[in-house]
Design an enzyme around this catalytic site. Structure first.
Site, PDB file in Angstrom:
ATOM      1  N   ARG A 255       0.853  -1.185   0.000  1.00 43.36           N
ATOM      2  CA  ARG A 255       0.000   0.000   0.000  1.00 43.36           C
ATOM      3  C   ARG A 255       0.891   1.239   0.000  1.00 43.36           C
ATOM      4  NH1 ARG A 255      -2.065   0.975   4.350  1.00 43.36           N
ATOM      5  NH2 ARG A 255      -1.427  -0.755   5.659  1.00 43.36           N
TER       6      ARG A 255
ATOM      7  N   TYR B 296      -1.260  -3.460  -6.837  1.00 44.64           N
ATOM      8  CA  TYR B 296      -0.982  -4.277  -5.652  1.00 44.64           C
ATOM      9  C   TYR B 296      -2.024  -4.135  -4.544  1.00 44.64           C
ATOM     10  CZ  TYR B 296       2.153  -7.190  -2.902  1.00 44.64           C
ATOM     11  OH  TYR B 296       2.703  -8.239  -2.229  1.00 44.64           O
TER      12      TYR B 296
ATOM     13  N   LYS C 113      -9.442  -2.145   1.711  1.00 48.00           N
ATOM     14  CA  LYS C 113      -9.169  -0.984   2.558  1.00 48.00           C
ATOM     15  C   LYS C 113      -9.959   0.247   2.094  1.00 48.00           C
ATOM     16  CE  LYS C 113      -6.056  -3.324   4.852  1.00 48.00           C
ATOM     17  NZ  LYS C 113      -6.355  -3.847   6.188  1.00 48.00           N
TER      18      LYS C 113
ATOM     19  N   ASP D   1      -9.522  -9.541   9.155  1.00 48.79           N
ATOM     20  CA  ASP D   1      -9.028  -8.176   8.915  1.00 48.79           C
ATOM     21  C   ASP D   1     -10.053  -7.077   9.178  1.00 48.79           C
ATOM     22  OD1 ASP D   1      -6.881  -6.475   8.156  1.00 48.79           O
ATOM     23  OD2 ASP D   1      -7.701  -6.262   6.139  1.00 48.79           O
TER      24      ASP D   1
ATOM     25  N   ARG E 231       2.420 -11.887  -0.382  1.00 45.99           N
ATOM     26  CA  ARG E 231       1.063 -12.184   0.086  1.00 45.99           C
ATOM     27  C   ARG E 231       0.534 -13.495  -0.470  1.00 45.99           C
ATOM     28  NH1 ARG E 231      -1.605  -8.284   3.586  1.00 45.99           N
ATOM     29  NH2 ARG E 231      -0.163  -6.546   3.630  1.00 45.99           N
TER      30      ARG E 231
END
Ligand code: OXD
Ligand code: MN
Length: 604
Positions: free
Chosen positions: A71, A213, A222, A289, A385
């Site tokens: 990020r 990404y 997010k 998350d 990831r």
């Protein structure tokens, strides 16, 4: 061009408008089918950007561009109408100006590529807590990740109907192709100064450009589920939080649900998939998350996991640290920036065994482990990831997709704190709990973001990079939630710290599965039956025998873990008062200042 599989006029008009702006070669709507997933995987393998993994059925590996590995917080914007609305902890940019800049970048940016329309639901389709988003992207990598991370396709469009509400999410990798040009098997993206991850909170819209990404590109995560949803939650009276969700069953078969917020690098995914060491206890995963929570008719807070998969950090994941994650990624998994073995498997640092022979590292170069060389560059990128379906996870709870959500009994806040903060303490009431959330901080472990290793970075509610509005107002929203609710039905609030060290730097607590011992105390406190608690100046704490001791933890260790370090806390309060709370100026709720003063008085 495919015809739109929907009668939603506004949606069709938006897709047409974006296609006219970005000029893709084709438009494809995602139906969410396995065939579509397989076709895209084939396309990605044929183009060379994905590598097959012979050792993991249905799994593939990507290597991103070295400039596009995480990020990008300094290119992430809250483009609210005013700077004040975005608050002091967000990058603000004028929305009119930004739209002009980004429209310029989007013009023709999908040339030579396919524009994919991804209808997705955050949360079980049709759940009263779920929301629908539509992501437009020119990245097939993003499509297949979204197909794992969210619920995608026809069923979502059906639910949307002809005039349902959706959150538009526009994404491009920002690398148009000239006629005859290809990516040559490389990860497409734009240079850093052309990357923009933009949230428009008043429009409830997301525009992302230049990165392929993770959280920059999988816009449900997010951008939607935290930054935009936090604004919607404030306006609509609910909570959108950076929290995992656990289901805990005690030996008598009684169930409780816990939601927990931790900054990055604090073992959140490990806690979400914890294997308890306490006999007779069961811990299951609802989410790892994000939690969206609304009050039910019975006055309790109910949480859903808006996601359908895990986008987990790979390095450090092993059969010791997280066997449930390791089982989740045995098949049907997308790996990004892991190293590749000669026999077609992945490898990363701290996977639990040495690198088997010659690897290809995340940059595409040959790599042979040299254990004598402490300076050796890692084979996998530290932010490599895995993307895996939640339904692949052996510890997934049977009720993880309950559209009504699960009733939350407790919130945990935590951070990586080698000193001062005890293993656990409990808030005496809701506002005290909000105070605890507001002071969350974590020790910096890697020299990232120009911060000094070993110093504490405050990350209130673990939401610092994810709150879509003024964080002072966010604290107020939490206080207001408590004011409106029946206090007896609110979750109890706790603060945990698995990372205490002795003065000599030795870990005092083993963590991982042993954290179940702490969860057992939380469980008892929620029932009000533990009988093993004491009031202290900082809150309610377990008696020294309130938490059963794992092997290797002496009674003296336990006393230290559960002591109140008065001097340390005084320094903590001074730091909050001098360096943290002033950031929020007049938006800091007076209740939090009162909590700070009251705690100082109690410490004497
Ligand atoms: C994440 C994060 O990737 O919190 O989940 O950074
Ligand atoms: Mn996260």
């Amino acid at each position: 061009m495919t015809t739109a599989p929907t009668k939603h006029k506004k949606l069709i008009a938006w897709v047409d408008e974006i296609a006219a702006l970005t000029t893709p070669d084709a438009v494809e709507w995602c139906d969410g089918s396995q065939k579509q997933y397989d076709d895209l995987v084939k396309l990605l393998l044929d183009s060379g950007v994905a590598k097959p993994l012979a050792k993991r059925p249905g799994s593939i590996l990507f290597r991103s561009d070295p400039s596009d590995v995480a990020r990008v917080e300094n290119r992430t914007y809250i483009a609210a109408k005013t700077k004040e609305a975005a608050g002091p902890t967000n990058n603000w940019i004028d929305p009119v100006e930004l739209k002009k800049t980004m429209s310029g970048l989007y013009a023709g940016c999908m040339k030579g590529r396919t524009l994919y329309v991804i209808p997705f639901s955050m949360g079980p389709v049709g759940s009263p807590i779920a929301k629908i988003g539509i992501e437009i992207t020119d990245s097939p990598y993003v499509v297949i990740n979204m197909m794992i991370m969210t619920r995608v396709g026809t069923k979502v469009l059906e639910h949307l109907g002809a005039d349902g509400e959706y959150i538009p999410c526009l994404h491009s990798v920002g690398k148009p192709l000239q006629p005859g040009e290809s990516d040559h098997g490389l990860w497409p993206c734009a240079p850093l100064d052309k990357k923009y991850i933009a949230q428009f909170p008043e429009d409830r819209a997301i525009w992302s450009y230049g990165s392929g990404y993770g959280g920059n590109a999988l816009l449900g995560k997010k951008c939607l589920a935290l930054r935009i949803a936090s604004v919607m939650a404030r306006d609509e009276g609910w909570l959108a939080e950076h929290m995992l969700i656990l289901k805990i069953t005690n030996p008598e078969g009684k169930v409780k649900h816990v939601a927990a917020a931790f900054p990055s690098a604090c073992g959140k995914t490990n806690l979400a998939m914890l294997v308890p060491t306490l006999p007779g206890w069961k811990v299951e995963t609802v989410g790892d998350d994000i939690a969206w929570m609304k009050f039910g008719a019975d006055g309790r807070l109910y949480a859903i996991n808006p996601e359908a998969g895990f986008f987990g950090v790979a390095p450090g994941t092993s059969m010791d640290s997280n066997p449930n994650a390791m089982h989740s990624i045995e098949k049907d998994t997308i790996f990004t920036n892991a190293a590749l073995t000669e026999d077609g498997d992945i490898w990363w640092e701290q996977i639990g065994y040495d690198a088997p022979g010659k690897l290809i590292d995340w940059k595409g170069n040959e790599w042979v482990q040299d254990k004598g060389n402490k300076q050796q560059a890692p084979a996998a990128h530290p932010n490599a990831r895995f993307t895996a379906k939640a339904s692949n996870c052996p510890s997934i709870a049977d009720n993880w997709e309950d559209p009504a959500g699960v009733p939350i009994d407790a919130f945990l806040f935590g951070g990586r704190r080698p000193s001062t903060i005890p293993l656990i303490h409990q808030a005496t009431d809701w506002v005290h709990g909000v105070f605890m959330g507001s002071i969350v901080g974590s020790e910096i472990t890697a020299a990232a973001l120009d911060l000094k290793v070993g110093t504490v970075r405050r990350d209130p509610f673990a939401m610092l990079p994810f709150c879509g509005y003024h964080m002072g107002e966010y604290f107020q929203h939490w206080i207001n939630i408590g004011k409106k609710a029946d206090a007896t039905k609110l979750p109890k609030i706790f603060f945990v710290n698995w990372f205490r060290k002795t003065a000599e730097g030795k870990w005092l607590w083993p963590g991982y599965g042993e954290n179940s011992r702490v969860l057992a105390w939380v469980f008892g406190q929620c029932d009000g039956v533990s009988g093993k608690s004491v009031e202290t100046p900082i809150g309610i704490m377990p008696t020294v025998d309130g938490i059963s001791r794992p092997d290797g933890v002496s009674e003296a260790d336990m006393k230290e873990l559960l002591s109140v370090d008065v001097d340390g806390w005084k320094k903590e309060l001074a730091d909050i008062e001098t360096n943290h709370y002033p950031i929020f100026k007049d938006k800091l709720p007076k209740e939090l200042k009162e909590e700070l003063d009251a705690l100082r008085k109690r410490l004497g």
